[in-house]
Design a protein around this motif. Structure first.
Motif, PDB file in Angstrom:
ATOM      1  N   GLY A 276      18.088  86.325  -7.517  1.00  0.00           N
ATOM      2  CA  GLY A 276      19.309  86.063  -7.891  1.00  0.00           C
ATOM      3  C   GLY A 276      20.344  86.147  -6.703  1.00  0.00           C
ATOM      4  O   GLY A 276      21.275  85.217  -6.634  1.00  0.00           O
ATOM      5  N   SER A 277      20.300  87.100  -5.966  1.00  0.00           N
ATOM      6  CA  SER A 277      21.211  87.277  -4.617  1.00  0.00           C
ATOM      7  C   SER A 277      21.067  86.261  -3.671  1.00  0.00           C
ATOM      8  O   SER A 277      21.930  85.608  -3.345  1.00  0.00           O
ATOM      9  CB  SER A 277      20.771  88.696  -3.892  1.00  0.00           C
ATOM     10  OG  SER A 277      21.789  88.709  -2.790  1.00  0.00           O
ATOM     11  N   ILE A 278      19.763  85.725  -3.351  1.00  0.00           N
ATOM     12  CA  ILE A 278      19.470  84.686  -2.494  1.00  0.00           C
ATOM     13  C   ILE A 278      20.284  83.286  -3.259  1.00  0.00           C
ATOM     14  O   ILE A 278      20.720  82.478  -2.506  1.00  0.00           O
ATOM     15  CB  ILE A 278      18.060  84.562  -2.559  1.00  0.00           C
ATOM     16  CG1 ILE A 278      17.634  85.712  -1.418  1.00  0.00           C
ATOM     17  CG2 ILE A 278      17.585  83.035  -1.366  1.00  0.00           C
ATOM     18  CD1 ILE A 278      16.193  85.800  -1.275  1.00  0.00           C
ATOM     19  N   LEU A 279      19.910  83.259  -4.396  1.00  0.00           N
ATOM     20  CA  LEU A 279      20.555  81.701  -5.166  1.00  0.00           C
ATOM     21  C   LEU A 279      21.799  81.825  -5.147  1.00  0.00           C
ATOM     22  O   LEU A 279      22.591  80.805  -4.819  1.00  0.00           O
ATOM     23  CB  LEU A 279      19.827  81.801  -6.539  1.00  0.00           C
ATOM     24  CG  LEU A 279      18.324  81.481  -6.904  1.00  0.00           C
ATOM     25  CD1 LEU A 279      18.031  81.694  -8.371  1.00  0.00           C
ATOM     26  CD2 LEU A 279      18.121  80.116  -6.330  1.00  0.00           C
ATOM     27  N   LEU A 280      22.626  82.753  -5.320  1.00  0.00           N
ATOM     28  CA  LEU A 280      24.053  82.918  -5.114  1.00  0.00           C
ATOM     29  C   LEU A 280      24.528  82.587  -3.810  1.00  0.00           C
ATOM     30  O   LEU A 280      25.691  81.874  -3.730  1.00  0.00           O
ATOM     31  CB  LEU A 280      24.620  84.219  -5.648  1.00  0.00           C
ATOM     32  CG  LEU A 280      26.019  84.325  -5.798  1.00  0.00           C
ATOM     33  CD1 LEU A 280      26.621  83.126  -6.826  1.00  0.00           C
ATOM     34  CD2 LEU A 280      26.539  85.822  -6.023  1.00  0.00           C
ATOM     35  N   GLY A 281      23.737  83.095  -3.103  1.00  0.00           N
ATOM     36  CA  GLY A 281      24.113  82.663  -1.475  1.00  0.00           C
ATOM     37  C   GLY A 281      24.010  81.395  -1.224  1.00  0.00           C
ATOM     38  O   GLY A 281      24.926  80.561  -0.555  1.00  0.00           O
ATOM     39  N   ARG A 282      23.062  80.671  -1.828  1.00  0.00           N
ATOM     40  CA  ARG A 282      22.679  79.240  -1.721  1.00  0.00           C
ATOM     41  C   ARG A 282      23.738  78.336  -2.343  1.00  0.00           C
ATOM     42  O   ARG A 282      24.265  77.339  -1.836  1.00  0.00           O
ATOM     43  CB  ARG A 282      21.311  78.921  -1.948  1.00  0.00           C
ATOM     44  CG  ARG A 282      20.943  77.356  -2.093  1.00  0.00           C
ATOM     45  CD  ARG A 282      21.118  77.201  -0.487  1.00  0.00           C
ATOM     46  NE  ARG A 282      21.207  75.615  -0.227  1.00  0.00           N
ATOM     47  CZ  ARG A 282      21.625  74.877   0.274  1.00  0.00           C
ATOM     48  NH1 ARG A 282      22.175  75.386   1.484  1.00  0.00           N
ATOM     49  NH2 ARG A 282      21.874  73.560   0.574  1.00  0.00           N
ATOM     50  N   ALA A 283      24.241  78.889  -3.595  1.00  0.00           N
ATOM     51  CA  ALA A 283      24.960  78.228  -4.414  1.00  0.00           C
ATOM     52  C   ALA A 283      26.279  78.168  -3.898  1.00  0.00           C
ATOM     53  O   ALA A 283      27.010  77.116  -3.791  1.00  0.00           O
ATOM     54  CB  ALA A 283      24.990  78.533  -5.684  1.00  0.00           C
ATOM     55  N   LEU A 284      26.464  79.147  -2.911  1.00  0.00           N
ATOM     56  CA  LEU A 284      27.973  79.170  -2.378  1.00  0.00           C
ATOM     57  C   LEU A 284      28.154  78.600  -0.999  1.00  0.00           C
ATOM     58  O   LEU A 284      29.109  78.327  -0.531  1.00  0.00           O
ATOM     59  CB  LEU A 284      28.463  80.674  -2.263  1.00  0.00           C
ATOM     60  CG  LEU A 284      28.714  81.608  -3.696  1.00  0.00           C
ATOM     61  CD1 LEU A 284      29.173  82.808  -3.520  1.00  0.00           C
ATOM     62  CD2 LEU A 284      29.449  80.725  -4.713  1.00  0.00           C
ATOM     63  N   ALA A 285      26.892  78.146  -0.628  1.00  0.00           N
ATOM     64  CA  ALA A 285      26.887  77.715   0.920  1.00  0.00           C
ATOM     65  C   ALA A 285      27.493  76.409   0.994  1.00  0.00           C
ATOM     66  O   ALA A 285      28.498  76.191   1.925  1.00  0.00           O
ATOM     67  CB  ALA A 285      25.372  77.847   1.493  1.00  0.00           C
ATOM     68  N   PRO A 286      27.339  75.524  -0.149  1.00  0.00           N
ATOM     69  CA  PRO A 286      28.156  74.367   0.356  1.00  0.00           C
ATOM     70  C   PRO A 286      29.681  74.327   0.135  1.00  0.00           C
ATOM     71  O   PRO A 286      30.395  73.648   0.934  1.00  0.00           O
ATOM     72  CB  PRO A 286      27.612  73.256  -0.804  1.00  0.00           C
ATOM     73  CG  PRO A 286      26.393  74.074  -1.423  1.00  0.00           C
ATOM     74  CD  PRO A 286      26.495  75.291  -1.073  1.00  0.00           C
ATOM     75  N   VAL A 287      30.189  75.372  -0.654  1.00  0.00           N
ATOM     76  CA  VAL A 287      31.726  75.544  -0.472  1.00  0.00           C
ATOM     77  C   VAL A 287      32.165  76.097   0.803  1.00  0.00           C
ATOM     78  O   VAL A 287      33.193  75.768   1.133  1.00  0.00           O
ATOM     79  CB  VAL A 287      31.953  76.516  -1.830  1.00  0.00           C
ATOM     80  CG1 VAL A 287      33.323  76.551  -1.943  1.00  0.00           C
ATOM     81  CG2 VAL A 287      31.294  76.053  -3.203  1.00  0.00           C
ATOM     82  N   ASP A 288      31.371  76.904   1.178  1.00  0.00           N
ATOM     83  CA  ASP A 288      31.805  77.591   2.333  1.00  0.00           C
ATOM     84  C   ASP A 288      31.679  76.421   3.504  1.00  0.00           C
ATOM     85  O   ASP A 288      32.502  76.419   4.544  1.00  0.00           O
ATOM     86  CB  ASP A 288      30.635  78.814   2.936  1.00  0.00           C
ATOM     87  CG  ASP A 288      31.215  79.455   4.078  1.00  0.00           C
ATOM     88  OD1 ASP A 288      32.345  79.731   4.051  1.00  0.00           O
ATOM     89  OD2 ASP A 288      30.501  79.994   4.576  1.00  0.00           O
ATOM     90  N   GLN A 289      30.675  75.642   3.518  1.00  0.00           N
ATOM     91  CA  GLN A 289      30.581  74.454   4.584  1.00  0.00           C
ATOM     92  C   GLN A 289      31.951  73.457   4.241  1.00  0.00           C
ATOM     93  O   GLN A 289      32.591  73.217   5.172  1.00  0.00           O
ATOM     94  CB  GLN A 289      29.381  73.818   4.391  1.00  0.00           C
ATOM     95  CG  GLN A 289      28.073  74.427   4.692  1.00  0.00           C
ATOM     96  CD  GLN A 289      27.088  73.695   4.192  1.00  0.00           C
ATOM     97  OE1 GLN A 289      27.175  72.521   3.979  1.00  0.00           O
ATOM     98  NE2 GLN A 289      25.485  74.274   4.505  1.00  0.00           N
ATOM     99  N   LEU A 290      32.316  73.356   3.094  1.00  0.00           N
ATOM    100  CA  LEU A 290      33.539  72.563   2.600  1.00  0.00           C
ATOM    101  C   LEU A 290      34.685  73.156   3.523  1.00  0.00           C
ATOM    102  O   LEU A 290      35.553  72.372   4.046  1.00  0.00           O
ATOM    103  CB  LEU A 290      33.791  72.294   1.243  1.00  0.00           C
ATOM    104  CG  LEU A 290      32.915  71.235   0.587  1.00  0.00           C
ATOM    105  CD1 LEU A 290      33.098  71.467  -0.942  1.00  0.00           C
ATOM    106  CD2 LEU A 290      32.943  70.011   1.033  1.00  0.00           C
TER     107      LEU A 290
END
Length: 574
Positions: A276-290
């Motif tokens: 779950g922690s890994i999935l949350l990090g992946r879900a937020l990665a595109p926002v961080d890139q934006l």
């Protein structure tokens, strides 16, 4: 035949296959991004729970294979972006160049930043080629990760949903807070660069007349403003970037803490806690890139808008029927001209006719409209009333590229181009040695060119290199005579010539008469006018007199003519 739709959206339609491919690969990449989370889930719940080394080995091999496939797909997606950048240049390069060229014609002295469409195209091309939009293709798959988190536990999914929405909101606020400062920074930076480029082209004048401090102060004004606005935009964007990064790390840690609490209470397994922690990090990665690439996105977006407007203002011309080679009959019928970006007419109801083979001079005081007449005759400036005709066909009916081979032009400000003397005379088309030498001989500059270090192969710069002003002017005259054009316009062709150069010019004009060219010569030297057939007298944009050259010269050189009404042949050029 109607002009094709030149809207940017229509022009970019061939890019759709590339973008569809990027979207497809983004789907596969984001599905494979689930592999690390599933791997951790299986390792903790299966391999560790059963103490099975074979299970751990198999899971690891599967992970290596899936992530290797993901790496290949990521590379292919990058290549698609690179190809899209190249395709963009292929689709818009010619149109952007044409738009820049037309802006240069409109601005005249280049103060309208004529190369802006090409710069905007370069910004868009680099944004695409460097995979700038990748975050926008990854962002739509954020719900996939949140859905999987909901499958683990509703509280996991809720944390992921709130976190993603919160960071998206921060990204939007970042855009709203920094867009005005970024736009102003871009404008001031462009103005400063443009001002600097202009003064570098006139470095000798700046140095000789002690203008450096004033010029530097003017440049520093734009530069300081650009730096200030850029700093303001950077401060705003930096705060949001730091906040976004901190929140992302904090939220991942909170997800781990939430997972531990759920695992302690038996709601989920330990594997789900890590996954779950890994999935949350992946879900937020595109926002961080934006957030991190927002400045590049704003620059690309601004370039897109300007390029769209430039292309809309420069619709592709309709295909014109090719006309036969002209004989050189030039007719102006009530021509009135307002210069681009101007408001008042510089030519008013000009009418005259020149038969093929006529050498006509144009005289008048400063600001009489002589150079404007040259531009409208060549079709560079349009007329707001009346018509300019070449062999009976209105000048706008000619295909500009086809008309150019029948026209010779020597502007008042002599411009040579980076290349050899032969290339300049041949107008940078395919160099026909016989034609090049013929043009030089007709312009009476062949012997002068032979005395250059490498003759016709002497390389000169845009400013003429080491050539003297008179040499540059005579080479430009040979360029105007290339392929024996039927209409020749010479604006102050004797401005930089010595006595020998003037003699050669008069002989060159006689040669033009022999092959039947119609020549319009703007000059203020009576000696050159004596060898012409007709003279046109301009004053305040009006044709006040015209006729036989000797009659006109005699008339306007008579002492009886009041000084306020006379237009002497020795008047200043327009």
């Amino acid at each position: 035949m109607k002009a094709q739709d030149a809207s940017l959206k229509a022009l970019l339609a061939p890019l759709k296959p590339h973008l569809y491919g990027v979207a497809g690969f983004s789907l596969c990449i984001n599905i494979l991004m689930l592999a690390p989370a599933i791997y951790m889930l299986q390792v903790f719940d299966r391999a560790v729970g059963s103490s099975s080394e074979s299970t751990l080995l198999m899971l690891t091999l599967i992970l290596v294979f899936l992530l290797s496939a993901m790496g290949v797909l990521e590379w292919v997606r990058g290549q698609l972006f690179l190809q899209a950048g190249g395709k963009l240049n292929e689709l818009l390069g010619d149109r952007a160049f044409t738009a820049s060229f037309k802006r240069a014609l409109v601005s005249g002295d280049g103060q309208n930043m004529s190369s802006l469409p090409l710069q905007d195209l370069g910004t868009l091309r680099n944004y695409l080629a460097n995979s700038g939009p990748a975050a926008f293709f990854d962002a739509p798959w954020v719900p996939l990760y949140i859905l999987v988190m909901f499958l683990f536990h509703w509280s996991f999914g809720l944390l992921g949903l709130v976190s993603a929405l919160g960071l998206f909101a921060l990204s939007w606020f970042n855009h709203r807070a920094s867009r005005q400062a970024t736009a102003r920074a871009n404008i001031e930076t462009r103005l400063g660069q443009h001002f600097c480029d202009q003064n570098l082209r006139n470095a000798e004048v700046v140095a000789a007349m002690g203008m450096m401090p004033a010029v530097k102060e003017h440049w520093q004004h734009h530069n300081a403003a650009g730096v200030a606005y850029q700093g303001l935009a950077g401060q705003v964007s930096g705060r949001f970037t730091a906040l976004t990064k901190t929140l992302r790390i904090l939220l991942q840690s909170l997800a781990l803490g939430l997972g531990a609490w759920l695992a302690i209470n038996g709601a989920i397994t330990p594997g789900m806690m890590i996954a779950g922690s890994i999935l949350l990090g992946r879900a937020l990665a595109p926002v961080d890139q934006l957030v991190g690439s927002w400045r590049q996105f704003q620059l690309a977006r601004a370039s897109y808008g300007r390029l769209e407007q430039s292309l809309a203002n420069n619709q592709e011309e309709t295909t014109r029927t090719s006309l036969p080679a002209p004989h050189g009959e030039l007719t102006l019928e009530g021509v009135t001209v307002i210069p681009p970006l101007g408001r008042s007419p510089v030519l008013k109801s000009i009418s005259f006719r020149l038969a093929p083979g006529t050498l006509a001079g144009v005289i008048g005081p400063s600001a009489a409209g002589k150079s404007s007449l040259a531009r409208v005759v060549l079709g560079v400036w349009p007329s707001v009333a009346g018509t300019v005709r070449l062999d009976g066909a209105e000048i706008r009916q000619w295909n500009p590229d086809e008309l150019g081979q029948y026209v010779g032009y020597l502007p008042q400000d002599i411009e040579l181009f980076e290349g050899t003397v032969a290339q300049n005379i041949a107008r940078f088309g395919e160099v026909d040695s016989d034609r090049v030498v013929e043009a030089a001989q007709l312009a009476r500059v062949h012997n002068m060119i032979l005395r250059l270090p490498e003759g016709y192969e002497t390389v000169i710069g845009a400013d003429g290199g080491a050539l003297a002003s008179g040499q540059r002017q005579r080479i430009a005259l040979a360029r105007a005579f290339y392929r024996q054009p039927k209409l020749i316009v010479l604006d102050e062709p004797d401005a930089h010539l010595d006595e020998a150069g003037e003699i050669a010019l008069r002989q060159a004009l006689a040669n033009a008469r022999e092959w039947g060219a119609t020549v319009l010569v703007i000059t203020h030297r009576p000696r050159l006018l004596l060898g012409l057939d007709r003279v046109l007298v301009l004053r305040d944009g009006s044709l006040v007199d015209h006729g036989d050259a000797r009659v006109i010269l005699k008339k306007y050189q008579q002492p009886a003519v009041p000084a306020g009404d006379a237009t002497p042949a020795g008047g200043d050029p327009a």
